[in-house]
Write an enzyme that holds these catalytic residues in place. Structure first.
Site, PDB file in Angstrom:
ATOM      1  N   LYS A 114       0.861  -1.188   0.111  1.00  0.00           N
ATOM      2  CA  LYS A 114       0.007   0.008  -0.101  1.00  0.00           C
ATOM      3  C   LYS A 114       0.782   1.201  -0.028  1.00  0.00           C
ATOM      4  O   LYS A 114       0.504   2.361  -0.614  1.00  0.00           O
ATOM      5  CB  LYS A 114      -0.880   0.155   1.123  1.00  0.00           C
ATOM      6  CG  LYS A 114      -1.902  -0.912   1.026  1.00  0.00           C
ATOM      7  CD  LYS A 114      -3.285  -0.693   2.006  1.00  0.00           C
ATOM      8  CE  LYS A 114      -4.367  -1.913   1.740  1.00  0.00           C
ATOM      9  NZ  LYS A 114      -5.620  -1.517   2.697  1.00  0.00           N
ATOM     10  N   LYS A 197      -5.344  -9.626  -5.817  1.00  0.00           N
ATOM     11  CA  LYS A 197      -6.656 -10.060  -4.883  1.00  0.00           C
ATOM     12  C   LYS A 197      -7.795  -9.257  -5.474  1.00  0.00           C
ATOM     13  O   LYS A 197      -7.540  -7.900  -5.396  1.00  0.00           O
ATOM     14  CB  LYS A 197      -6.326 -10.052  -3.384  1.00  0.00           C
ATOM     15  CG  LYS A 197      -6.341  -8.706  -2.727  1.00  0.00           C
ATOM     16  CD  LYS A 197      -6.520  -8.903  -1.276  1.00  0.00           C
ATOM     17  CE  LYS A 197      -6.445  -7.624  -0.600  1.00  0.00           C
ATOM     18  NZ  LYS A 197      -7.460  -7.622   0.576  1.00  0.00           N
ATOM     19  N   LYS A 200     -11.200  -3.740  -2.269  1.00  0.00           N
ATOM     20  CA  LYS A 200     -12.320  -2.611  -1.899  1.00  0.00           C
ATOM     21  C   LYS A 200     -11.451  -1.333  -2.394  1.00  0.00           C
ATOM     22  O   LYS A 200     -12.212  -0.515  -2.747  1.00  0.00           O
ATOM     23  CB  LYS A 200     -12.261  -2.477  -0.465  1.00  0.00           C
ATOM     24  CG  LYS A 200     -13.178  -3.210   0.092  1.00  0.00           C
ATOM     25  CD  LYS A 200     -14.038  -2.465   1.314  1.00  0.00           C
ATOM     26  CE  LYS A 200     -13.945  -3.471   2.572  1.00  0.00           C
ATOM     27  NZ  LYS A 200     -13.129  -2.943   3.271  1.00  0.00           N
TER      28      LYS A 200
HETATM   29  P1  ATP Z   1      -8.421  -3.238   0.754  1.00  0.00           P
HETATM   30  O1  ATP Z   1      -8.207  -4.091  -0.384  1.00  0.00           O
HETATM   31  O2  ATP Z   1      -9.016  -2.043   0.462  1.00  0.00           O
HETATM   32  O3  ATP Z   1      -7.383  -3.335   1.956  1.00  0.00           O
HETATM   33  P2  ATP Z   1     -10.295  -5.374   1.526  1.00  0.00           P
HETATM   34  O4  ATP Z   1     -10.946  -5.508   0.257  1.00  0.00           O
HETATM   35  O5  ATP Z   1      -8.850  -6.153   1.886  1.00  0.00           O
HETATM   36  O6  ATP Z   1      -9.690  -3.830   1.526  1.00  0.00           O
HETATM   37  P3  ATP Z   1     -10.723  -5.416   4.326  1.00  0.00           P
HETATM   38  O7  ATP Z   1     -11.699  -4.582   5.065  1.00  0.00           O
HETATM   39  O8  ATP Z   1      -9.439  -5.000   4.756  1.00  0.00           O
HETATM   40  O9  ATP Z   1     -11.257  -5.282   2.989  1.00  0.00           O
HETATM   41  O10 ATP Z   1     -10.886  -7.040   4.768  1.00  0.00           O
HETATM   42  C1  ATP Z   1     -12.161  -7.406   5.351  1.00  0.00           C
HETATM   43  C2  ATP Z   1     -12.007  -9.115   5.263  1.00  0.00           C
HETATM   44  O11 ATP Z   1     -12.221  -9.508   3.954  1.00  0.00           O
HETATM   45  C3  ATP Z   1     -10.602  -9.496   5.650  1.00  0.00           C
HETATM   46  O12 ATP Z   1     -11.036 -10.959   6.483  1.00  0.00           O
HETATM   47  C4  ATP Z   1      -9.854 -10.146   4.601  1.00  0.00           C
HETATM   48  O13 ATP Z   1      -9.328 -11.169   4.829  1.00  0.00           O
HETATM   49  C5  ATP Z   1     -11.091 -10.469   3.613  1.00  0.00           C
HETATM   50  N1  ATP Z   1     -10.895 -10.315   2.127  1.00  0.00           N
HETATM   51  C6  ATP Z   1     -10.625  -9.115   1.749  1.00  0.00           C
HETATM   52  N2  ATP Z   1     -10.446  -9.418   0.339  1.00  0.00           N
HETATM   53  C7  ATP Z   1     -10.590 -10.456   0.207  1.00  0.00           C
HETATM   54  C8  ATP Z   1     -10.360 -11.416  -0.907  1.00  0.00           C
HETATM   55  N3  ATP Z   1      -9.941 -11.067  -2.277  1.00  0.00           N
HETATM   56  N4  ATP Z   1     -10.835 -12.730  -1.007  1.00  0.00           N
HETATM   57  C9  ATP Z   1     -11.196 -13.245   0.269  1.00  0.00           C
HETATM   58  N5  ATP Z   1     -11.097 -12.494   1.751  1.00  0.00           N
HETATM   59  C10 ATP Z   1     -10.875 -11.212   1.297  1.00  0.00           C
END
Ligand code: ATP
Ligand code: LTN
Length: 330
Positions: A114, A197, A200
């Site tokens: 990041k 991955k 968000k």
């Molecule tokens: P960012 O990518 O902006 O950091 P994020 O999409 O990873 O955000 P978080 O709020 O950080 O979202 O994650 C919330 C939950 O969702 C965590 O348990 C994380 O492991 C899970 N998660 C996030 N992205 C994925 C993914 N692509 N596949 C499976 N689980 C995910």
């Protein structure tokens, strides 16, 4: 009666909740809520580690709360609350900052990724410190298990290191938590770039399926999802795009990937994507509808979050006091 084991997990109220959040986290929380003593947090302090629009942030907090409920988390069985409303999280985080080491935080891949994206020089100190606040979240409740997606494994390992070090230096205080990372759905990849991955913070809406996307949009995004060369529907290493879509199918239906592979033997990508579009659109539609209904009554959501914070504090406060005592602040 035997005491239930405790789980803690959280999601940031930033960006759009997506299929990865659902399959990697929320859906698993819903399935296991009977078995555990559950704490599910909306980690708004974590969201601040990258710039947020203030009005948007408070809207997103309610949205995450509504998605939690709409997905099936039951407030009778789960304590659902907002991290910033239980100030013990930030307080314990400072104490643990003095236990965690600079070298350890420097090795966190999420920080490196990041910080690199936005420029390391201007990354906030909060972004660097993010894993310590996460450790505080978990240790404050003495959670036994933390259900998250695969991307959080390194942060959880650090949480365990901090807990062990604290217990060693100051006497047995914290439960050393176990990661709970399932195989199917634990790592949903981007639809347009299966090496990344699903995230968000992605600027490309075609890369993710939002839990709140309309059914037609879901179908369209899946139709446009990248595929691999060849035509077989199998989850092999040289087929990262199809493997990802198979994982999504299995995650949504609760089947195993080989079962899905067998069903699509001899069929083409087109048929598979069409069915997958239906499975995802139909699976998410009731969650979307219920979320929108719940968002119509923001006062009720706020009331629920306030009640959750109160319950969370009942556990968090005595644990913070005990930590103070151990460290000589009693
Ligand atoms: P960012 O990518 O902006 O950091 P994020 O999409 O990873 O955000 P978080 O709020 O950080 O979202 O994650 C919330 C939950 O969702 C965590 O348990 C994380 O492991 C899970 N998660 C996030 N992205 C994925 C993914 N692509 N596949 C499976 N689980 C995910
Ligand atoms: N860093 C996590 C969100 C998070 C979390 C937690 C997850 C913050 N605190 C405590 C589990 C337990 C993420 O998913 N990005």
């Amino acid at each position: 009666m035997e005491q239930k084991r405790r789980v803690f997990s959280g999601i940031q109220p930033s960006g759009n909740l997506h299929l990865g959040n659902y399959l990697g986290a929320i859906n698993n929380w819903v399935r296991m809520q009977e078995e555990y003593d559950n704490y599910f947090c909306i980690v708004d302090l974590h969201a601040l580690t990258v710039p947020q629009e203030p009005e948007e942030l408070s809207r997103k907090v309610r949205e995450v709360a509504a998605v939690y409920l709409a997905s099936g988390l039951d407030p009778e069985r789960c304590v659902i609350f907002r991290q910033s409303r239980v100030s013990e999280h930030a307080e314990l985080s400072w104490l643990l900052n003095c236990v965690a080491r600079y070298g350890e935080l420097s090795r966190m891949t999420q920080f490196k990724d990041k910080a690199q994206k936005g420029g390391a020089e201007v990354a906030s100190a909060g972004l660097f410190d993010y894993p310590v606040l996460m450790a505080a979240d978990i240790l404050l409740y003495n959670a036994h298990a933390v259900p998250v997606g695969e991307d959080q494994r390194q942060h959880l390992e650090l949480t365990r290191t901090i807990a062990r070090r604290f217990n060693h230096d100051y006497g047995e205080t914290f439960v050393v938590p176990e990661p709970m990372i399932l195989t199917t759905g634990a790592r949903v990849m981007s639809l347009d770039e299966p090496k990344e991955k699903m995230s968000k913070s992605s600027p490309r809406p075609g890369s993710y399926i939002s839990i709140l996307d309309e059914p037609d949009k879901v179908r369209k995004k899946i139709r446009r999802a990248k595929t691999d060369s060849g035509s077989e529907i199998i989850a092999t290493e040289d087929k990262p795009a199809i493997a990802n879509l198979l994982g999504v199918y299995a995650g949504m239906t609760g089947e195993k990937i080989p079962e899905v592979e067998r069903r699509y033997e001899g069929k083409g990508y087109g048929d598979f994507k069409k069915d997958l579009g239906e499975v995802v659109a139909e699976g998410l539609a009731p969650i979307r509808e219920r979320t929108l209904e719940l968002l119509d009554d923001p006062a009720e959501l706020d009331r629920l979050l306030d009640a959750g914070a109160e319950k969370a504090r009942e556990v968090a406060h005595p644990n913070l006091l005990r930590t103070w005592e151990r460290m000589g602040l009693g």
